[in-house]
Design a protein around this motif. Structure first.
Motif, PDB file in Angstrom:
ATOM      1  N   ASP A  60       0.532  -1.093  -0.200  1.00  0.00           N
ATOM      2  CA  ASP A  60       0.128   0.056   0.086  1.00  0.00           C
ATOM      3  C   ASP A  60       0.788   1.008   0.037  1.00  0.00           C
ATOM      4  N   PRO A  80       4.780   3.090  -1.742  1.00  0.00           N
ATOM      5  CA  PRO A  80       5.836   2.110  -2.537  1.00  0.00           C
ATOM      6  C   PRO A  80       7.470   2.772  -2.061  1.00  0.00           C
ATOM      7  N   ASN A 123      11.530   0.019  -7.008  1.00  0.00           N
ATOM      8  CA  ASN A 123      10.484   1.227  -8.849  1.00  0.00           C
ATOM      9  C   ASN A 123      11.860   1.391  -9.637  1.00  0.00           C
ATOM     10  N   ASN A 171       4.768  -5.646  -7.498  1.00  0.00           N
ATOM     11  CA  ASN A 171       3.778  -4.874  -7.452  1.00  0.00           C
ATOM     12  C   ASN A 171       3.621  -3.633  -8.744  1.00  0.00           C
ATOM     13  N   PRO A 172       2.389  -3.330  -8.974  1.00  0.00           N
ATOM     14  CA  PRO A 172       2.743  -2.499 -10.807  1.00  0.00           C
ATOM     15  C   PRO A 172       2.755  -1.389 -10.886  1.00  0.00           C
ATOM     16  N   THR A 173       2.847  -0.705  -9.365  1.00  0.00           N
ATOM     17  CA  THR A 173       3.420   0.657  -8.776  1.00  0.00           C
ATOM     18  C   THR A 173       4.326   0.932  -9.411  1.00  0.00           C
ATOM     19  N   HIS A 174       5.817  -0.112  -8.487  1.00  0.00           N
ATOM     20  CA  HIS A 174       6.612   0.089  -9.395  1.00  0.00           C
ATOM     21  C   HIS A 174       7.165  -0.107 -10.437  1.00  0.00           C
ATOM     22  N   GLU A 213       5.692   0.637 -13.339  1.00  0.00           N
ATOM     23  CA  GLU A 213       4.500   1.791 -13.929  1.00  0.00           C
ATOM     24  C   GLU A 213       6.387   2.532 -13.731  1.00  0.00           C
ATOM     25  N   ARG A 214       6.150   2.394 -12.618  1.00  0.00           N
ATOM     26  CA  ARG A 214       7.141   3.877 -12.169  1.00  0.00           C
ATOM     27  C   ARG A 214       8.661   3.330 -12.893  1.00  0.00           C
ATOM     28  N   HIS A 260       8.524   3.989 -16.841  1.00  0.00           N
ATOM     29  CA  HIS A 260       7.884   5.775 -17.048  1.00  0.00           C
ATOM     30  C   HIS A 260      10.000   6.401 -16.776  1.00  0.00           C
ATOM     31  N   GLU A 310       5.553  -7.066 -15.074  1.00  0.00           N
ATOM     32  CA  GLU A 310       4.989  -6.937 -13.686  1.00  0.00           C
ATOM     33  C   GLU A 310       4.639  -8.647 -13.814  1.00  0.00           C
ATOM     34  N   ARG A 355      -3.365   4.148   6.194  1.00  0.00           N
ATOM     35  CA  ARG A 355      -1.721   3.460   5.849  1.00  0.00           C
ATOM     36  C   ARG A 355      -0.766   3.125   6.575  1.00  0.00           C
TER      37      ARG A 355
END
Ligand code: SAM
Length: 515
Positions: free
Chosen positions: A12, A14, A55, A77-80, A82-83, A86, A100, A181
């Motif tokens: 929850d 990064p 990341n 972790n898709p957030t990682h 994606e970053r 990027h 991923e 969080r």
């Protein structure tokens, strides 16, 4: 459908975005050679896998600094991911891809990721995941690491962390019961834990290393601390447990990625050394060593198969090692700080070596010219100590500086631009070492300004750096670390720091290819 894909890992918030500079080909080659094994090949492209890459900043650093390396980063972790994608896109890195996928998936599915890998990096991952997931990583290494390839595994060790297990468990239970969080709930959970300690809970004091960790908890970066303590599988390991598993992947322990861990004489008193020498088993000796130094962290390097090498060949590799100076001040009498602690050094040996590094690379032959009394082993040990203590870094043998220089510059400009929007990248990628060095906001903003166009005089530079710092609410600090209030007071510090950067630009930064 099972919707929990986390395996008890924190997702929850990064993870932090530091660049880990010794996770690069030049450093790994130095460690391999130090342990009598060949450096990484330089006559073909290398494949580099960062497993649990977070990341992706370190993976991007390797890709930008080493155009001859194909980097593959994987994280569930898709957030990682994606970053990471990027960053790679924004910098224009075309030799890194990010996927991923879970550890289980990469262990099972050969279509995910490269087929044969030269280096597998597992950093900040192994002792925070379940034993099943550890097994998946080892299986991935078994299936993909090429013969002669290196695997780096970092993990927390019970000798310095065991006392934290019940404390981390309490933090996790308290945070789980909180609805906020993780990073927000953690601050209160830490406060409760410290209250227990201060009000006489008999569990305290814990061991010296753990006491240090508890002290640091209230000021720790909340994102880092959430990943450190709140995973439900936080469990420090022993060397034996990891080495046994890695043997199943046909990998032998080479050494640790710090270049001085093997210098046992520096860490063992003569009394302890004799007990140590009587222990015939290598694994037991390693565990004994961890007890003696109360090791909290291991950063082990394994090799798939050990090459049989004539002494003259391994000596040749040692002679090929070139270090580049990082311009760290040598203060006679100050100990060198390395992973296992502080080392008192002989000023007469090290001062001339550091001096040499200010203008030239350092090879074994230079060390022996400056100090003819040193034999090969002592001269190489001196080079390792200089590298470990941050005075020097191995030069990348393959970096084609033109190509790496362009990618490194783009990554540095990207990090500076992000800092202007509030990120905290405190590093500069260097094509000469294929890695990164530490920096600070004033240096980074000065470079950013200089790189944005010609014709900046000192006054203009200083005012624009002050503007940058002010816009982001960053406080200038005096030499003792205390924050400085107004712009006029801050100016004196910034003038000096900008002047220092200009000096470094024609010195160490130029040598490192950072321009
Ligand atoms: C503490 S971070 C370390 C990140 C990076 N290696 C670094 O040192 O900056 C651990 C990473 O492992 C990833 N991870 C944890 N369990 C995983 C799993 N089962 N499959 C894939 N990735 C996982 C997390 O998402 C996280 O990015």
């Amino acid at each position: 459908m099972n919707t929990d894909w986390t395996g008890g890992y924190v997702v929850d918030v990064p993870y932090t975005e530091a660049l880990t500079s010794d996770l690069c080909p030049a450093w790994f080659s130095m460690i391999a050679v130090l342990n009598g094994q060949p450096p990484l090949p330089t006559d073909r492209r290398l494949t580099w896998a960062d497993v649990g890459c977070g990341n992706g900043l370190t993976a991007c650093m390797v890709a930008a600094g080493n155009p001859n390396v194909d980097v593959w980063g994987v994280d569930f972790n898709p957030t990682h991911v994606e970053r990471a994608r990027h960053v790679a896109n924004a910098v224009g890195i075309d030799n890194a891809t990010f996927e991923e996928a879970s550890f289980e998936a990469i262990a099972r599915d050969d279509a995910l990721g490269p087929h044969e890998i030269d280096v597998v990096v597992v950093h900040g991952v192994y002792s925070w995941i379940s034993t099943e997931n550890q097994g998946h990583i080892v299986e991935f290494i078994r299936r993909r690491l090429r013969p002669g390839g290196l695997a780096y595994i970092m993990y927390e060790v019970a000798t310095g962390w065991a006392g934290m297990i019940p404390l981390a468990e309490l933090l996790r239970l308290t945070v789980d019961a909180d609805r906020r969080r993780s990073d927000l709930a953690l601050a209160d959970a830490v406060r409760t834990l410290l209250e227990l300690r201060d009000r006489g809970a008999k569990y305290f004091p814990v061991g010296p290393h753990e006491t240090n960790q508890v002290e640091k908890m209230s000021n720790a970066d909340a994102f880092y601390a959430a990943h450190e303590y709140l995973g439900s599988h936080f469990a420090p390991l022993t060397f034996d447990a990891v080495a046994t598993r890695m043997a199943g992947a046909h990998c032998s322990h080479l050494g640790t990625s710090d270049a001085t861990g093997h210098m046992r004489g520096m860490w063992l008193s003569p009394e302890i050394a004799s007990t140590f020498e009587h222990q015939p088993d290598e694994v037991a000796r390693e565990q004994m060593f961890d007890l003696v130094v109360q090791r909290a962290l291991r950063r082990d390097i394994y090799r798939r198969g050990k090459a049989t090498v004539p002494g003259s060949v391994s000596e040749g590799w040692k002679r090929d090692l070139r270090l580049i100076g990082l311009d760290r001040d040598f203060k006679p009498g100050d100990p060198f700080k390395v992973l296992l602690g502080e080392v008192r050094v002989d000023n007469d040996i090290y001062e001339p070596l550091v001096q040499h590094l200010r203008s030239s690379d350092l090879r074994l032959s230079d060390v022996q010219t400056i100090h003819p009394q040193l034999d090969l082993a002592d001269a190489y040990a001196a080079m390792c100590l200089l590298a470990d203590a941050g005075f020097a870094f191995p030069i990348s043998p393959t970096s084609r500086e033109d190509e790496a220089g362009i990618a490194a510059r783009r990554m540095n400009e990207f990090m500076i631009a992000e800092n202007r929007r509030g990120r905290d990248h405190l590093a500069l990628v260097s094509p000469a070492i294929g890695s990164a060095i530490g920096s600070d906001f004033i240096e980074l903003f000065t470079l950013g300004e200089l790189w944005s166009g010609p014709g900046h005089d000192l006054e203009v530079l200083v005012e624009s750096v002050l503007d940058d710092l002010e816009r982001q609410g960053r406080r200038v600090r005096a030499a003792d670390g205390s924050p400085i209030g107004g712009r006029n007071e801050a100016r004196a510090v910034v003038v000096e720091a900008v002047g220092r950067t200009l000096g470094r630009m024609s010195g160490v930064l130029r040598r490192l290819g950072i321009s």
